[in-house]
Scaffold this active site. Structure first.
Site, PDB file in Angstrom:
ATOM      1  N   ARG A   1       0.820  -1.214   0.000  1.00  0.00           N
ATOM      2  CA  ARG A   1       0.000   0.000   0.000  1.00  0.00           C
ATOM      3  C   ARG A   1       0.854   1.264   0.000  1.00  0.00           C
ATOM      4  NH1 ARG A   1      -1.187   3.085   4.109  1.00  0.00           N
ATOM      5  NH2 ARG A   1      -0.486   1.498   5.588  1.00  0.00           N
TER       6      ARG A   1
ATOM      7  N   ASP B   1      17.148  -4.437  -1.932  1.00  0.00           N
ATOM      8  CA  ASP B   1      17.449  -3.545  -0.809  1.00  0.00           C
ATOM      9  C   ASP B   1      17.118  -2.152  -1.312  1.00  0.00           C
ATOM     10  OD1 ASP B   1      18.479  -1.837   1.095  1.00  0.00           O
ATOM     11  OD2 ASP B   1      20.291  -3.013   1.454  1.00  0.00           O
ATOM     12  N   HIS B   2      16.047  -1.551  -0.793  1.00  0.00           N
ATOM     13  CA  HIS B   2      15.559  -0.302  -1.388  1.00  0.00           C
ATOM     14  C   HIS B   2      16.591   0.819  -1.302  1.00  0.00           C
ATOM     15  CE1 HIS B   2      14.545   0.601   2.853  1.00  0.00           C
ATOM     16  NE2 HIS B   2      14.669   1.862   2.496  1.00  0.00           N
TER      17      HIS B   2
ATOM     18  N   HIS C   1      21.687  -2.507   4.607  1.00  0.00           N
ATOM     19  CA  HIS C   1      21.872  -1.120   4.161  1.00  0.00           C
ATOM     20  C   HIS C   1      23.308  -0.633   4.356  1.00  0.00           C
ATOM     21  CE1 HIS C   1      17.666  -1.248   3.805  1.00  0.00           C
ATOM     22  NE2 HIS C   1      17.304  -0.640   4.903  1.00  0.00           N
TER      23      HIS C   1
END
Length: 499
Positions: free
Chosen positions: A29, A186-187, A249
């Site tokens: 969402r 991995d954004h 990250h």
């Protein structure tokens, strides 16, 4: 993928179907659906595109379409109305779910013209990964269903909880999918400012000669958050800062900043160099973990007007929890370029500022002919890469203060993304979903990268799990436990205070 295609401005997805498992979840969402909407708005999706949601939540196609198109700012997905937004309801361990999905994909291939190109996105809790992968394989969806088609798998983090579980998940994945079909996401790697580390290093000749141990004194990487765990307390109890942030990250940013120049910007060339760098990181032994790693947990703090609860007071958290919300490490890289240079990394929740940055501090001049009383607040030269927020680069150096006397003070030159470029920066998920649809794996994590990252953090996690001493604490809205200051202070250094 060819470099020209990879960096072309007219990159657009091929005819395809994006299947999102966990379609009723929070990540879908908040991030995935808006990313797809942005791709549509920028003309990156063809008319032969479909989006299929799969989840346990009972819903039909019309209800799913209403939930998508009714969202604020998602009108760009109107092109999918009329059969391009579909939904499959069912359990992830139920073979009937995948039979229904296979039938629907065949229908979309013929009616929508998606040509057998299927991208499966696993936006579910990790315990659902294996059932979904096995279900896809059982229905034959792990292989292209058309001669020229593709079947690809995108897997969200966490990818395992340690090296053993990551290898176990890999075994399941590779039973059904070839490595070139797998896109571990991995954004952070989708952020333009993270990719700018590559541009800064390899598109500019002035930086390469000083990017080594001869000029760099130390490097600091900070990933700080002002928020606490909020409603994610039960999840965070199983993760902690080391698993949640450092293992992925932080180590990915570190690898990009320190790796050797790749032969090309092709996916395998770039990822090969990242793996080499990760392999060169010295592993801590159980005996010296206390000297190279610090953990902490936030307690109640802030101001009288805004008193923030401690971690153990958060919903879903064990009142006697020993889970770390802060981690700081000193890492050493045993290779020719970086031998002897300490790398300090830290991450934490409830810190004073939300910031991600890489700071290279350079060696001080071997001899200063300027008297000490004329050096006003002169700090060591530094190059700071600001990844978020206020994205940009700062170069810190000494300059003469205006006036009749000869005084030197620290000054800086600033580059700001917002002020320099008019182009809109795509959201990380927008870039990564498009890359996966195009088959470009450059910004995704290869299986050996995952193993190397777990290899680095596992000894520390294991040592902390066996350590029965009280976990160090720090007040909310402070910069972490005092042990972190001692960690970096052993060799006469201090942590930067980000602007």
């Amino acid at each position: 993928m060819e470099i020209a295609a990879q960096y072309s401005d007219d990159r657009s997805a091929p005819p395809s179907t994006l299947v999102i498992f966990g379609a009723s979840g929070d990540l879908t969402r908040r991030k995935l659906i808006p990313a797809v909407a942005n791709l549509a708005r920028h003309g990156r999706l063809p008319k032969e595109f479909a989006l299929v949601g799969v989840a346990r939540t009972p819903m039909n196609d019309d209800e799913f379409q209403a939930s998508i198109l009714g969202g604020n700012g998602l009108g760009d997905l109107q092109q999918l109305a009329g059969g391009g937004l579909r939904y499959v309801s069912g359990g992830y361990d139920d073979p009937e779910t995948y039979k229904s999905l296979a039938t629907l994909l065949d229908e979309l291939d013929h009616q929508r013209g998606t040509r057998g190109n299927h991208l499966f996105y696993l936006s579910t809790p990790p315990q659902a990964f294996s059932p979904i992968i096995n279900g896809l394989a059982g229905a034959g969806l792990n292989r292209p269903r058309a001669e020229e088609g593709f079947a690809r798998l995108v897997i969200e983090k966490p990818y395992g909880s340690d090296l053993a579980s990551a290898r176990q998940l890999d075994a399941t994945v590779h039973t059904a999918f070839e490595e070139q079909q797998v896109f571990r996401i991995d954004h952070y790697l989708g952020k333009d400012t993270v990719q700018n580390v590559l541009a800064l290093r390899f598109a500019n000749s002035i930086f390469q000669p000083i990017w080594d141990r001869s000029w760099v004194d130390s490097v600091q990487i900070t990933v700080a958050e002002t928020l606490g765990v909020g409603t994610r307390g039960s999840f965070y109890e199983t993760a902690g800062a080391m698993r949640d942030i450092v293992q992925n990250h932080v180590l990915q940013v570190l690898a990009l900043a320190l790796m050797e120049p790749p032969a090309s910007f092709g996916a395998e060339a770039l990822r090969n160099e990242k793996v080499k760098l990760l392999q060169a990181i010295r592993l801590p032994t159980d005996r010296d973990v206390a000297d190279v790693a610090v953990r902490g947990q936030y307690t109640r703090g802030g101001t009288r007007e805004e008193l923030m609860p401690g971690y153990r007071e958060e919903p879903g958290v064990d009142p006697l929890s020993r889970t770390e919300t802060y981690a700081a490490l000193r890492l050493d890289v045993d290779n020719w370029r970086w031998a002897g240079v300490p790398f300090y990394v830290r991450t934490g929740k409830r810190l004073p500022a939300r910031v991600t940055e890489v700071a290279l501090q350079f060696q001080r001049p071997p001899h200063l002919p300027i008297p000490g009383n004329q050096l006003t607040e002169l700090e060591a030269d530094a190059l700071i890469l600001r990844i978020q927020p206020n994205e940009g680069i700062s170069l810190r150096f000494g300059a003469k203060v205006p006036g009749h006397s000869f005084r030197v003070r620290t000054a800086s030159m600033e580059f700001s993304y917002d002020q320099t470029f008019r182009e809109e920066s795509p959201e990380a998920y927008e870039r990564l979903i498009l890359d996966a649809l195009l088959g470009d794996a450059t910004l995704f994590i290869r299986t050996d990268e995952v193993e190397q990252c777990w290899r680095i953090v596992d000894p520390i996690i294991e040592h902390w799990a066996n350590d029965t001493s009280p976990i160090p604490t720090y007040e909310a809205a402070s910069w972490g436990p005092t042990d972190a200051d001692r960690l970096i202070g052993r060799h006469g250094r201090t942590w930067r205070t980000p602007n």
